[in-house]
Design a protein around this motif. Structure first.
Motif, PDB file in Angstrom:
ATOM      1  N   VAL A 136       0.820  -1.208   0.000  1.00 27.00           N
ATOM      2  CA  VAL A 136       0.000   0.000   0.000  1.00 27.00           C
ATOM      3  C   VAL A 136       0.854   1.258   0.000  1.00 27.00           C
ATOM      4  O   VAL A 136       0.603   2.200  -0.752  1.00 27.00           O
ATOM      5  CB  VAL A 136      -0.957   0.004   1.215  1.00 27.00           C
ATOM      6  CG1 VAL A 136      -1.732   1.311   1.294  1.00 27.00           C
ATOM      7  CG2 VAL A 136      -1.909  -1.180   1.138  1.00 27.00           C
ATOM      8  N   MET A 137       1.885   1.283   0.849  1.00 28.54           N
ATOM      9  CA  MET A 137       2.766   2.442   0.943  1.00 28.54           C
ATOM     10  C   MET A 137       4.205   1.992   0.731  1.00 28.54           C
ATOM     11  O   MET A 137       4.654   1.039   1.376  1.00 28.54           O
ATOM     12  CB  MET A 137       2.631   3.145   2.304  1.00 28.54           C
ATOM     13  CG  MET A 137       1.309   3.841   2.520  1.00 28.54           C
ATOM     14  SD  MET A 137       1.239   4.801   4.074  1.00 28.54           S
ATOM     15  CE  MET A 137       2.269   6.214   3.658  1.00 28.54           C
ATOM     16  N   PRO A 138       4.940   2.639  -0.145  1.00 25.04           N
ATOM     17  CA  PRO A 138       6.341   2.244  -0.362  1.00 25.04           C
ATOM     18  C   PRO A 138       7.181   2.527   0.875  1.00 25.04           C
ATOM     19  O   PRO A 138       6.909   3.451   1.644  1.00 25.04           O
ATOM     20  CB  PRO A 138       6.778   3.120  -1.546  1.00 25.04           C
ATOM     21  CG  PRO A 138       5.833   4.287  -1.532  1.00 25.04           C
ATOM     22  CD  PRO A 138       4.543   3.756  -1.010  1.00 25.04           C
ATOM     23  N   GLY A 139       8.211   1.697   1.085  1.00 22.94           N
ATOM     24  CA  GLY A 139       9.113   1.905   2.208  1.00 22.94           C
ATOM     25  C   GLY A 139       8.523   1.536   3.543  1.00 22.94           C
ATOM     26  O   GLY A 139       9.004   1.989   4.590  1.00 22.94           O
ATOM     27  N   GLN A 140       7.484   0.697   3.560  1.00 18.87           N
ATOM     28  CA  GLN A 140       6.868   0.264   4.809  1.00 18.87           C
ATOM     29  C   GLN A 140       6.821  -1.259   4.857  1.00 18.87           C
ATOM     30  O   GLN A 140       6.903  -1.940   3.832  1.00 18.87           O
ATOM     31  CB  GLN A 140       5.465   0.851   4.951  1.00 18.87           C
ATOM     32  CG  GLN A 140       5.440   2.378   4.990  1.00 18.87           C
ATOM     33  CD  GLN A 140       4.235   2.911   5.737  1.00 18.87           C
ATOM     34  OE1 GLN A 140       3.325   2.189   6.113  1.00 18.87           O
ATOM     35  NE2 GLN A 140       4.249   4.220   5.970  1.00 18.87           N
ATOM     36  N   PHE A 141       6.687  -1.781   6.066  1.00 19.12           N
ATOM     37  CA  PHE A 141       6.613  -3.225   6.260  1.00 19.12           C
ATOM     38  C   PHE A 141       5.580  -3.535   7.322  1.00 19.12           C
ATOM     39  O   PHE A 141       5.226  -2.698   8.151  1.00 19.12           O
ATOM     40  CB  PHE A 141       7.975  -3.793   6.678  1.00 19.12           C
ATOM     41  CG  PHE A 141       8.416  -3.383   8.055  1.00 19.12           C
ATOM     42  CD1 PHE A 141       8.239  -4.228   9.141  1.00 19.12           C
ATOM     43  CD2 PHE A 141       8.995  -2.135   8.277  1.00 19.12           C
ATOM     44  CE1 PHE A 141       8.635  -3.855  10.421  1.00 19.12           C
ATOM     45  CE2 PHE A 141       9.395  -1.749   9.549  1.00 19.12           C
ATOM     46  CZ  PHE A 141       9.223  -2.603  10.622  1.00 19.12           C
ATOM     47  N   ARG A 142       5.095  -4.767   7.301  1.00 15.47           N
ATOM     48  CA  ARG A 142       4.121  -5.215   8.306  1.00 15.47           C
ATOM     49  C   ARG A 142       4.637  -6.504   8.936  1.00 15.47           C
ATOM     50  O   ARG A 142       5.299  -7.321   8.283  1.00 15.47           O
ATOM     51  CB  ARG A 142       2.740  -5.409   7.681  1.00 15.47           C
ATOM     52  CG  ARG A 142       2.638  -6.506   6.656  1.00 15.47           C
ATOM     53  CD  ARG A 142       1.211  -6.643   6.119  1.00 15.47           C
ATOM     54  NE  ARG A 142       0.879  -5.593   5.160  1.00 15.47           N
ATOM     55  CZ  ARG A 142       0.079  -4.576   5.422  1.00 15.47           C
ATOM     56  NH1 ARG A 142      -0.497  -4.465   6.613  1.00 15.47           N
ATOM     57  NH2 ARG A 142      -0.182  -3.672   4.507  1.00 15.47           N
ATOM     58  N   THR A 143       4.308  -6.688  10.206  1.00 17.09           N
ATOM     59  CA  THR A 143       4.719  -7.889  10.913  1.00 17.09           C
ATOM     60  C   THR A 143       3.867  -8.071  12.159  1.00 17.09           C
ATOM     61  O   THR A 143       3.299  -7.112  12.683  1.00 17.09           O
ATOM     62  CB  THR A 143       6.212  -7.826  11.306  1.00 17.09           C
ATOM     63  OG1 THR A 143       6.596  -9.037  11.958  1.00 17.09           O
ATOM     64  CG2 THR A 143       6.494  -6.659  12.240  1.00 17.09           C
ATOM     65  N   ASP A 144       3.800  -9.318  12.626  1.00 12.25           N
ATOM     66  CA  ASP A 144       3.134  -9.589  13.898  1.00 12.25           C
ATOM     67  C   ASP A 144       4.149  -9.731  15.031  1.00 12.25           C
ATOM     68  O   ASP A 144       3.774 -10.028  16.170  1.00 12.25           O
ATOM     69  CB  ASP A 144       2.263 -10.842  13.805  1.00 12.25           C
ATOM     70  CG  ASP A 144       3.065 -12.093  13.441  1.00 12.25           C
ATOM     71  OD1 ASP A 144       4.238 -11.966  13.035  1.00 12.25           O
ATOM     72  OD2 ASP A 144       2.509 -13.203  13.549  1.00 12.25           O
TER      73      ASP A 144
END
Length: 398
Positions: free
Chosen positions: A375-383
């Motif tokens: 969705v947004m460049p330069g971002q990451f998701r994690t739990d």
């Protein structure tokens, strides 16, 4: 499908497969199969990726059933023209509330009048009038394109009534202040939700928008399946399949998202299992809580994979920017709903962040979910817990 037209528009259309942009005299615009005059109304050539994805989605919908498309706020008609020329649509209804735009709209859509097997309608009604008439006649569509100016919440009940079961609502909002936490009062009025400043602001806006669509669909006894969600920071776009009834456990996807501005941690809770927020740092730290919003997946990998498989690399309906967007979305289903910018990670470490892929591989190797945001460049998701993310990022920097 080859573009249909006569005279000057036909000659212009011959070059549209190879490029997009204004022609030499600047009064005509070419995009994929479309050659038309934008006129004096609002028109953004930069929105082509969203139109490309709409066309590719329409093609997929047309594989399962006769395709009827309703373009509620068509403007100059470019989306309706491309639906009619680049998908197997049996009906394209192009509507714009401004009656003064009808001559331009009819001229731009004239190539569709000669397309075999296609019914073309052009009207100058308000969206409310058109949708109310469809409800009275029980007329529904496989694709309803609601490219709204501002927030479309007021139109959602009628728009959802116009979507056939299994069909798709493709909705856009240009209200960027309310769902990104810059106008909290407006967010309560238009979204029925709290919106607080968040490091993944585009994703927050999309999840709030999906939350409104979900609550509206559920109130009508229907369910929904997000197919794709994206933004360039100005317009927030959601494509959701509307189901005859909610899927089992679908209500668990509505919840709250909390962000601690002190330590950077994020927490997610479903409304069905709402409990006290965990203390993430010092007891006095305040959490910025947003919601209710959609905490489930943002993209449907199966749908995106099918679109990619059915689209040749040289397909004129897919520009390079749209191809990059499609690939990014296909690689990120949108789970978990905890997302951070790499820049914030670097700031909290007191130096530059580690390479994104190295961090993701490290977290995945320890059994955590982790991926780059589509969705947004330069971002990451994690739990993974935020403290662990900081620890592993710091170790990779050494």
């Amino acid at each position: 499908m080859a573009p249909v037209g006569t005279g000057r528009c036909d000659r212009l259309a011959q070059g549209c497969h190879q490029r997009s942009g204004f022609t030499q005299d600047t009064s005509h615009y070419c995009e994929a199969s479309a050659a038309l005059r934008p006129g004096q109304g609002f028109f953004r050539p930069e929105s082509r990726p969203s139109r490309d994805l709409g066309v590719l989605l329409a093609r997929q919908l047309g594989l399962a059933a006769p395709l009827r498309v309703l373009d509620l706020m068509t403007g100059c008609g470019i989306r309706a023209l491309r639906y009619g020329q680049e998908s197997p649509a049996a009906l394209v209804w192009a509507n714009d509330a401004d009656p003064d735009r009808q001559p331009l709209l009819q001229a731009n859509l004239a190539p569709l009048a000669d397309r075999p097997g296609l019914e073309l309608r052009c009207t100058a009604l308000t969206a409310q009038q058109l949708l109310a008439g469809c409800l009275q006649r029980q007329e529904r569509f496989e694709l309803v394109d609601l490219d709204a100016f501002g927030c479309p919440t007021a139109l959602l009940p009628l728009a959802l009534e116009a979507v056939a079961f299994g069909g798709v609502l493709y909705v856009a909002s240009t209200d960027g202040r309310s769902p990104t936490g810059h106008d909290r009062s407006a967010a309560v009025r238009t979204l029925g939700a709290a919106a607080r400043a968040h490091p993944a602001s585009w994703e927050l806006a999309l999840r709030l928008q999906l939350g409104v669509i979900a609550r509206t669909a559920w109130a009508m006894g229907r369910g929904l399946q997000p197919l794709f969600n994206f933004s360039e920071g100005r317009t927030f776009r959601t494509a959701a399949r509307i189901l005859r009834r909610p899927l089992a456990g679908e209500e668990r996807q509505l919840g709250l998202l909390a962000h601690c501005h002190s330590c950077g941690e994020q927490q997610v809770q479903s409304l069905l299992r709402l409990r006290q927020w965990q203390v993430c740092c010092e007891p006095g730290a305040a959490l910025a809580v947003s919601g209710p919003l959609w905490i489930g997946p943002l993209q449907d990998p199966a749908t995106l994979a099918a679109i990619l498989a059915a689209t040749a690399p040289e397909d004129p309906s897919l520009c390079r920017a749209a191809a990059r967007l499609l690939s990014s979305l296909a690689a990120d289903a949108g789970l978990p709903a905890r997302c951070w910018p790499m820049a914030e990670l670097g700031r909290r470490l007191g130096g530059g962040p580690p390479p994104l892929q190295a961090l993701l591989s490290d977290l995945q190797g320890q059994g955590w979910e982790a991926c780059a945001s589509g969705v947004m460049p330069g971002q990451f998701r994690t739990d993974a817990p935020w403290a662990l993310v900081l620890e592993r990022a710091g170790a990779l920097n050494r």
